[in-house]
Design a protein around this motif. Structure first.
Motif, PDB file in Angstrom:
ATOM      1  N   ALA A  44     -10.262 -12.481   4.278  1.00 17.25           N
ATOM      2  CA  ALA A  44      -9.237 -12.420   5.312  1.00 17.25           C
ATOM      3  C   ALA A  44      -8.633 -11.028   5.350  1.00 17.25           C
ATOM      4  CB  ALA A  44      -8.139 -13.447   5.028  1.00 17.25           C
ATOM      5  N   SER A  45      -8.264 -10.578   6.550  1.00 21.18           N
ATOM      6  CA  SER A  45      -7.585  -9.296   6.702  1.00 21.18           C
ATOM      7  C   SER A  45      -6.237  -9.523   7.373  1.00 21.18           C
ATOM      8  CB  SER A  45      -8.433  -8.321   7.521  1.00 21.18           C
ATOM      9  OG  SER A  45      -8.653  -8.819   8.826  1.00 21.18           O
ATOM     10  N   PHE A  46      -5.239  -8.763   6.928  1.00 22.09           N
ATOM     11  CA  PHE A  46      -3.874  -8.883   7.420  1.00 22.09           C
ATOM     12  C   PHE A  46      -3.591  -7.722   8.365  1.00 22.09           C
ATOM     13  CE2 PHE A  46      -4.082 -11.571   3.828  1.00 22.09           C
ATOM     14  CZ  PHE A  46      -3.048 -12.490   3.908  1.00 22.09           C
ATOM     15  N   GLN A  47      -3.204  -8.054   9.593  1.00 23.20           N
ATOM     16  CA  GLN A  47      -3.046  -7.043  10.633  1.00 23.20           C
ATOM     17  C   GLN A  47      -1.639  -6.476  10.726  1.00 23.20           C
ATOM     18  OE1 GLN A  47      -5.967  -6.099  12.402  1.00 23.20           O
ATOM     19  NE2 GLN A  47      -6.678  -7.335  10.671  1.00 23.20           N
ATOM     20  N   LYS A  48      -0.653  -7.178  10.181  1.00 26.39           N
ATOM     21  CA  LYS A  48       0.740  -6.722  10.216  1.00 26.39           C
ATOM     22  C   LYS A  48       1.309  -6.752   8.801  1.00 26.39           C
ATOM     23  CE  LYS A  48       1.753  -8.225  14.954  1.00 26.39           C
ATOM     24  NZ  LYS A  48       2.626  -9.082  15.797  1.00 26.39           N
ATOM     25  N   HIS A  49       0.711  -5.915   7.950  1.00 26.78           N
ATOM     26  CA  HIS A  49       1.090  -5.888   6.545  1.00 26.78           C
ATOM     27  C   HIS A  49       1.802  -4.563   6.261  1.00 26.78           C
ATOM     28  CE1 HIS A  49       1.019  -7.203   2.443  1.00 26.78           C
ATOM     29  NE2 HIS A  49       0.440  -6.086   2.048  1.00 26.78           N
ATOM     30  N   TYR A  50       3.038  -4.636   5.782  1.00 22.72           N
ATOM     31  CA  TYR A  50       3.896  -3.459   5.708  1.00 22.72           C
ATOM     32  C   TYR A  50       4.495  -3.272   4.318  1.00 22.72           C
ATOM     33  CZ  TYR A  50       3.651  -3.356  10.782  1.00 22.72           C
ATOM     34  OH  TYR A  50       3.196  -3.280  12.064  1.00 22.72           O
ATOM     35  N   VAL A  51       4.978  -2.052   4.100  1.00 23.75           N
ATOM     36  CA  VAL A  51       5.793  -1.768   2.917  1.00 23.75           C
ATOM     37  C   VAL A  51       7.249  -1.665   3.344  1.00 23.75           C
ATOM     38  CG1 VAL A  51       4.007  -0.643   1.563  1.00 23.75           C
ATOM     39  CG2 VAL A  51       5.354   0.718   3.164  1.00 23.75           C
ATOM     40  N   ASN A  52       8.122  -1.992   2.418  1.00 22.54           N
ATOM     41  CA  ASN A  52       9.558  -1.872   2.656  1.00 22.54           C
ATOM     42  C   ASN A  52       9.988  -0.414   2.614  1.00 22.54           C
ATOM     43  OD1 ASN A  52      12.271  -2.185   0.410  1.00 22.54           O
ATOM     44  ND2 ASN A  52      12.470  -2.465   2.606  1.00 22.54           N
ATOM     45  N   VAL A  53       9.455   0.346   1.670  1.00 24.50           N
ATOM     46  CA  VAL A  53       9.737   1.778   1.529  1.00 24.50           C
ATOM     47  C   VAL A  53       8.405   2.499   1.430  1.00 24.50           C
ATOM     48  CG1 VAL A  53      10.801   3.580   0.108  1.00 24.50           C
ATOM     49  CG2 VAL A  53      11.926   1.349   0.335  1.00 24.50           C
ATOM     50  N   SER A  54       8.201   3.500   2.274  1.00 20.56           N
ATOM     51  CA  SER A  54       6.934   4.233   2.275  1.00 20.56           C
ATOM     52  C   SER A  54       6.980   5.359   1.243  1.00 20.56           C
ATOM     53  CB  SER A  54       6.649   4.802   3.666  1.00 20.56           C
ATOM     54  OG  SER A  54       5.423   5.515   3.652  1.00 20.56           O
ATOM     55  N   LEU A  55       6.929   4.964  -0.011  1.00 20.51           N
ATOM     56  CA  LEU A  55       6.938   5.919  -1.124  1.00 20.51           C
ATOM     57  C   LEU A  55       6.407   5.207  -2.351  1.00 20.51           C
ATOM     58  CD1 LEU A  55       7.726   8.862  -1.811  1.00 20.51           C
ATOM     59  CD2 LEU A  55       9.983   7.994  -2.483  1.00 20.51           C
ATOM     60  N   CYS A  56       5.692   5.941  -3.195  1.00 22.73           N
ATOM     61  CA  CYS A  56       4.885   5.329  -4.253  1.00 22.73           C
ATOM     62  C   CYS A  56       5.668   4.425  -5.198  1.00 22.73           C
ATOM     63  CB  CYS A  56       4.181   6.418  -5.060  1.00 22.73           C
ATOM     64  SG  CYS A  56       2.955   7.343  -4.115  1.00 22.73           S
ATOM     65  N   CYS A  57       6.658   4.978  -5.908  1.00 23.70           N
ATOM     66  CA  CYS A  57       7.291   4.193  -6.965  1.00 23.70           C
ATOM     67  C   CYS A  57       8.084   3.009  -6.439  1.00 23.70           C
ATOM     68  CB  CYS A  57       8.167   5.082  -7.838  1.00 23.70           C
ATOM     69  SG  CYS A  57       8.696   4.227  -9.350  1.00 23.70           S
ATOM     70  N   PRO A  58       8.914   3.165  -5.390  1.00 22.71           N
ATOM     71  CA  PRO A  58       9.609   1.976  -4.882  1.00 22.71           C
ATOM     72  C   PRO A  58       8.649   0.870  -4.475  1.00 22.71           C
ATOM     73  CG  PRO A  58      10.560   3.968  -3.943  1.00 22.71           C
ATOM     74  CD  PRO A  58       9.325   4.391  -4.681  1.00 22.71           C
ATOM     75  N   SER A  59       7.524   1.250  -3.860  1.00 23.37           N
ATOM     76  CA  SER A  59       6.544   0.262  -3.445  1.00 23.37           C
ATOM     77  C   SER A  59       5.914  -0.438  -4.647  1.00 23.37           C
ATOM     78  CB  SER A  59       5.459   0.929  -2.601  1.00 23.37           C
ATOM     79  OG  SER A  59       4.427   0.006  -2.299  1.00 23.37           O
ATOM     80  N   ARG A  60       5.570   0.324  -5.681  1.00 25.66           N
ATOM     81  CA  ARG A  60       4.918  -0.263  -6.853  1.00 25.66           C
ATOM     82  C   ARG A  60       5.862  -1.185  -7.616  1.00 25.66           C
ATOM     83  NH1 ARG A  60       0.057   2.842  -8.194  1.00 25.66           N
ATOM     84  NH2 ARG A  60      -0.297   4.172  -6.385  1.00 25.66           N
ATOM     85  N   VAL A  61       7.123  -0.847  -7.640  1.00 28.92           N
ATOM     86  CA  VAL A  61       8.094  -1.735  -8.291  1.00 28.92           C
ATOM     87  C   VAL A  61       8.261  -3.008  -7.474  1.00 28.92           C
ATOM     88  CG1 VAL A  61      10.488  -1.979  -9.039  1.00 28.92           C
ATOM     89  CG2 VAL A  61       9.257   0.146  -9.491  1.00 28.92           C
ATOM     90  N   SER A  62       8.289  -2.901  -6.147  1.00 28.95           N
ATOM     91  CA  SER A  62       8.339  -4.094  -5.302  1.00 28.95           C
ATOM     92  C   SER A  62       7.115  -4.982  -5.521  1.00 28.95           C
ATOM     93  CB  SER A  62       8.440  -3.698  -3.823  1.00 28.95           C
ATOM     94  OG  SER A  62       9.704  -3.150  -3.521  1.00 28.95           O
ATOM     95  N   THR A  63       5.955  -4.363  -5.735  1.00 34.14           N
ATOM     96  CA  THR A  63       4.743  -5.118  -6.027  1.00 34.14           C
ATOM     97  C   THR A  63       4.889  -5.914  -7.313  1.00 34.14           C
ATOM     98  OG1 THR A  63       3.266  -3.617  -4.840  1.00 34.14           O
ATOM     99  CG2 THR A  63       2.304  -4.859  -6.667  1.00 34.14           C
ATOM    100  N   LEU A  64       5.447  -5.298  -8.333  1.00 31.38           N
ATOM    101  CA  LEU A  64       5.578  -5.960  -9.636  1.00 31.38           C
ATOM    102  C   LEU A  64       6.684  -7.004  -9.652  1.00 31.38           C
ATOM    103  CD1 LEU A  64       5.156  -2.849 -11.955  1.00 31.38           C
ATOM    104  CD2 LEU A  64       3.538  -4.736 -11.709  1.00 31.38           C
ATOM    105  N   ARG A  65       7.731  -6.794  -8.867  1.00 32.80           N
ATOM    106  CA  ARG A  65       8.897  -7.679  -8.919  1.00 32.80           C
ATOM    107  C   ARG A  65       8.994  -8.651  -7.748  1.00 32.80           C
ATOM    108  NH1 ARG A  65      12.951  -7.730 -13.143  1.00 32.80           N
ATOM    109  NH2 ARG A  65      14.645  -7.464 -11.637  1.00 32.80           N
ATOM    110  N   GLY A  66       8.296  -8.386  -6.641  1.00 34.44           N
ATOM    111  CA  GLY A  66       8.457  -9.243  -5.480  1.00 34.44           C
ATOM    112  C   GLY A  66       9.814  -9.097  -4.831  1.00 34.44           C
ATOM    113  N   GLN A  67      10.426  -7.917  -4.967  1.00 31.67           N
ATOM    114  CA  GLN A  67      11.758  -7.669  -4.427  1.00 31.67           C
ATOM    115  C   GLN A  67      11.770  -6.434  -3.536  1.00 31.67           C
ATOM    116  OE1 GLN A  67      13.911  -7.431  -8.310  1.00 31.67           O
ATOM    117  NE2 GLN A  67      15.389  -8.798  -7.303  1.00 31.67           N
TER     118      GLN A  67
END
Length: 504
Positions: A59-82
């Motif tokens: 499956a591919s997701f067509q409207k998949h976004y990041v909350n903050v377009s920057l490496c570390c904030p995004s990676r922390v959101s990935t690990l925490r779900g926040q």
């Protein structure tokens, strides 16, 4: 109760069981999460192996976004779900960003990795962790909680793909400049080895492999075998490239002059190198799929492919970089294949990087804290009936940190500046908060009092800022909806995402 008991029977007996009308596999599914660095959705669509081996059979997701377009904030959101306003990690350096800020806040004590490990999974970190790791940790070979195995750069210049050190399960190992030292290939070797040993040495235990390349992040060094690939390739000349009329944009864009011929040539050079560096990532994907197939594990493994943030190159007169509220920076690729995933499925629901953690939790029948903001993607990619879903996603850009490494030996582990990032650090781009909505509007409220509003269905390249012409009702709706989401977390945040405040 039934869900937890069913999982316990699977692990205890190691055989297929039927419970409440469902057939459980002999072993809980494995999870491989492949994360590229600074990979926008448009460039990802050119990756042949990702398409053939993950997107097409999955499956591919067509409207998949990041909350903050920057490496570390995004990676922390990935690990925490926040979201960032709940992790309080906004940048790549301390005090409110980077590994140092994350470590000092104690965020690593509870992540999706610790939750999966508690559920019986073997876990491995292979590749890039958080910017600046292991700066200020107790030792250069520090390993965060939850990881069974650990292979992450802790010295040298990993962004250059050569001349770096890896913390390999508590031992620093140096790599040089030989072809065999090319970092994407080393990450591939370590990931495949972990998968192979997990299956052969721990046959009753599922695994989670977090595989994070540095490609295609600048300097985007291609593998030596790909140094001459893709001759003559140029950045796409969309109608937003070096945009002629930016009079509708906020001041920080209006003040940007048209790109010079030299800047355009540099963008083209960087675009080609980024695409070249992705060829080795494509090969990594194929090696992972081939290894799972050889070991008989492909049908019991979920494989995800995504990026930590998007990337712009020349749009709206901006040099190469990220951090903006434009689609190029916020929209990221996501494809997944695995048990029950409908082949060639295209998912248009509004999804985000905060959704990975609860997705992995549901796959693993694990437990997560109540403060998780995201929601599981499992019903979407399995084609199940989905209840109320997110109708608005919060986007933001926090204060850009200007911190530096505390010790020279960590300098190579910090984020190398893109040309645009240097401008952002000079405070050219103001902080903002905003919304990306399911009905395709982007709303941006800058701290300095400026606004942007785009109707993306009609204006794919975001050429016309509609805020000045918007009705007071629409402006008020966006502002109050953003306020409702920004001020909360967990279940309350998810409820706020699902509908605008009353009266709008």
């Amino acid at each position: 109760m039934a869900k937890s008991l069913g999982r316990g029977l699977r692990l205890g007996l190691g055989i297929a069981l039927t419970w409440a009308g469902s057939t459980f596999a002999a072993q809980p599914p494995n999870i491989v999460f492949i994360l590229a660095d600074d990979l926008d959705a448009a460039a990802a669509s050119k990756m042949e192996q990702v398409k053939a081996l993950i997107t097409d059979p999955g499956a591919s997701f067509q409207k998949h976004y990041v909350n903050v377009s920057l490496c570390c904030p995004s990676r922390v959101s990935t690990l925490r779900g926040q979201f960032a306003h709940n992790t309080t990690i906004y940048g790549n350096n301390a005090p409110n960003g980077g590994f140092e800020g994350t470590y000092n806040k104690g965020i690593e004590s509870s992540t999706v990795v610790t939750w999966l490990q508690d559920a019986g999974y073997r876990t491995a970190m292979v590749g890039k962790y958080l910017n600046g790791y292991p700066n200020t940790a107790p030792s250069d070979t520090y390993i965060p909680p939850g990881w069974t195995e650990w292979y992450s750069p802790n010295g040298g210049s990993p962004y250059s793909q050569f001349d770096y050190q890896l913390n390999e399960n508590g031992t620093s190992v140096s790599y040089g400049h030989a072809d065999a030292d090319y970092l994407t290939d080393v990450i591939s070797d370590k990931a495949v080895d972990f998968i192979r040993r997990s299956v052969t040495d721990h046959p009753t235990q599922p695994f989670f492999a977090y595989v994070a390349t540095y490609a295609p992040h600048l300097p985007a060094t291609p593998a030596p075998r790909h140094a001459d690939a893709l001759p003559g390739l140029q950045a796409p000349r969309t109608n937003s490239f070096n945009e002629a009329d930016v009079s509708d944009k906020p001041a920080w864009v209006r003040d940007a002059p048209l790109l010079t011929d030299g800047q355009v040539a540099l963008i083209d050079e960087q675009y080609r190198k980024r695409r070249q560096s992705l060829l080795a990532v494509d090969e990594l994907v194929k090696r992972v799929i081939d290894t799972l197939t050889e070991l008989g594990q492909l049908e019991n493994t979920y494989v995800f492919f995504t990026s930590d943030n998007g990337y712009h190159q020349g749009q709206h007169r901006l040099e190469s970089g990220k951090m903006t509220a434009y689609e190029e920076d916020l929209l990221i690729p996501l494809s997944v294949r695995g048990p029950g995933v409908k082949p060639t499925a295209t998912i248009t629901a509004l999804t985000a990087n905060v959704d990975y953690a609860p997705t992995f939790v549901e796959i693993a029948s694990a437990m997560q804290p109540d403060w998780v903001d995201g929601r599981s993607l499992v019903p979407l990619f399995k084609g199940s009936t989905v209840g109320p879903w997110r109708q608005a996603l919060m986007i933001s850009h926090g204060e850009v940190d200007k911190g530096t490494a505390r010790a020279l030996r960590y300098a190579g582990l910090l984020e190398p500046d893109d040309p645009f990032d240097k401008s952002a650090q000079a405070t050219i781009i103001p902080m903002f908060k905003g919304l990306r909505t399911a009905d395709d509007f982007t709303y941006v409220a800058y701290l300095n009092g400026e606004y942007e509003l785009y109707e993306n269905t009609k204006d794919l390249r975001q050429l016309r800022n509609r805020y000045e012409g918007a009705s007071e009702r629409q402006r008020a709706k966006m502002a109050s909806w953003l306020e409702a989401i920004d001020g909360t977390g967990g279940a309350a945040l998810r409820a706020a995402e699902e509908r605008p405040p009353k009266g709008h």
